[in-house]
Design a protein around this motif. Structure first.
Motif, PDB file in Angstrom:
ATOM      1  N   UNK A 160       0.837  -1.203   0.000  1.00  0.00           N
ATOM      2  CA  UNK A 160       0.000   0.000   0.000  1.00  0.00           C
ATOM      3  C   UNK A 160       0.872   1.254   0.000  1.00  0.00           C
ATOM      4  N   UNK A 161       0.227   2.389  -0.226  1.00  0.00           N
ATOM      5  CA  UNK A 161       0.926   3.679  -0.128  1.00  0.00           C
ATOM      6  C   UNK A 161       1.465   3.861   1.281  1.00  0.00           C
ATOM      7  N   UNK A 162       0.695   3.404   2.266  1.00  0.00           N
ATOM      8  CA  UNK A 162       1.143   3.485   3.652  1.00  0.00           C
ATOM      9  C   UNK A 162       2.383   2.615   3.884  1.00  0.00           C
ATOM     10  N   UNK A 163       2.387   1.409   3.340  1.00  0.00           N
ATOM     11  CA  UNK A 163       3.541   0.501   3.480  1.00  0.00           C
ATOM     12  C   UNK A 163       4.811   1.117   2.916  1.00  0.00           C
ATOM     13  N   UNK A 164       4.679   1.768   1.759  1.00  0.00           N
ATOM     14  CA  UNK A 164       5.840   2.263   1.021  1.00  0.00           C
ATOM     15  C   UNK A 164       6.162   3.727   1.270  1.00  0.00           C
ATOM     16  N   UNK A 165       5.284   4.439   1.960  1.00  0.00           N
ATOM     17  CA  UNK A 165       5.477   5.878   2.108  1.00  0.00           C
ATOM     18  C   UNK A 165       5.335   6.592   0.774  1.00  0.00           C
ATOM     19  N   UNK A 166       4.475   6.054  -0.093  1.00  0.00           N
ATOM     20  CA  UNK A 166       4.302   6.613  -1.441  1.00  0.00           C
ATOM     21  C   UNK A 166       3.512   7.918  -1.383  1.00  0.00           C
ATOM     22  N   UNK A 167       3.865   8.883  -2.212  1.00  0.00           N
ATOM     23  CA  UNK A 167       3.148  10.158  -2.240  1.00  0.00           C
ATOM     24  C   UNK A 167       1.800  10.034  -2.946  1.00  0.00           C
ATOM     25  N   UNK A 168       0.937  11.016  -2.690  1.00  0.00           N
ATOM     26  CA  UNK A 168      -0.393  11.056  -3.294  1.00  0.00           C
ATOM     27  C   UNK A 168      -0.617  12.452  -3.872  1.00  0.00           C
ATOM     28  N   UNK A 169      -1.041  12.503  -5.124  1.00  0.00           N
ATOM     29  CA  UNK A 169      -1.426  13.758  -5.768  1.00  0.00           C
ATOM     30  C   UNK A 169      -2.950  13.787  -5.821  1.00  0.00           C
ATOM     31  N   UNK A 170      -3.569  14.744  -5.130  1.00  0.00           N
ATOM     32  CA  UNK A 170      -5.026  14.835  -5.022  1.00  0.00           C
ATOM     33  C   UNK A 170      -5.537  15.943  -5.942  1.00  0.00           C
TER      34      UNK A 170
END
Length: 143
Positions: A61-71
């Motif tokens: 998940x984004x949480x697992x990887x610290x992935x960014x999010x563009x909203x």
């Protein structure tokens, strides 16, 4: 609330030729639509679903990887096209209702530790992205 999530290698959003938000690396693009009856609780729940959904590399998940999010806010997610050729936007909440809820979604993502970039609410935006996979998922709070 509807959120279209796209796994992206890169993405940016521009307003009047100026980049106002971009992913600093691979992550998620979240196109967010608000409908009548959505609440700050809806926004928080959808933010949690966004971060926990295991759609990134290695089924993480984004949480697992610290992935960014563009909203990017997008009222057109609530287009009704059943009749005629012109979409109806009546299911989309008006700006005074939807803008604070998009902000609540962003705030919830940030409070959970995500790096979040955004577009500009109500502006004509140009979104550029390289969809990875491609992977595109629709989250709907009604589900």
């Amino acid at each position: 609330m509807r959120v279209v999530l796209q796994r992206a290698l890169s993405a940016s959003v521009s307003v009047d030729g100026e980049v106002v938000g971009s992913l600093p690396g691979p992550g998620l693009v979240a196109l967010v639509g608000i409908t009548h009856g959505d609440t700050p609780r809806t926004a928080a729940d959808m933010a949690a679903r966004t971060l926990r959904l295991r759609i990134l590399d290695g089924e993480r998940s984004a949480s697992d990887l610290g992935a960014p999010v563009l909203v990017v806010s997008q009222f057109t997610l609530y287009a009704r096209t059943r009749k005629g050729r012109r979409p109806s936007w009546s299911a989309a909440a008006p700006a005074p209702v939807s803008e604070p809820l998009v902000e609540a979604y962003v705030r919830a993502l940030r409070e959970a530790g995500a790096h979040v970039e955004t577009g500009r609410f109500g502006a004509h935006m140009e979104v550029a992205l390289v969809n990875d996979g491609p992977v595109t998922i629709l989250l709907d709070s009604a589900d």
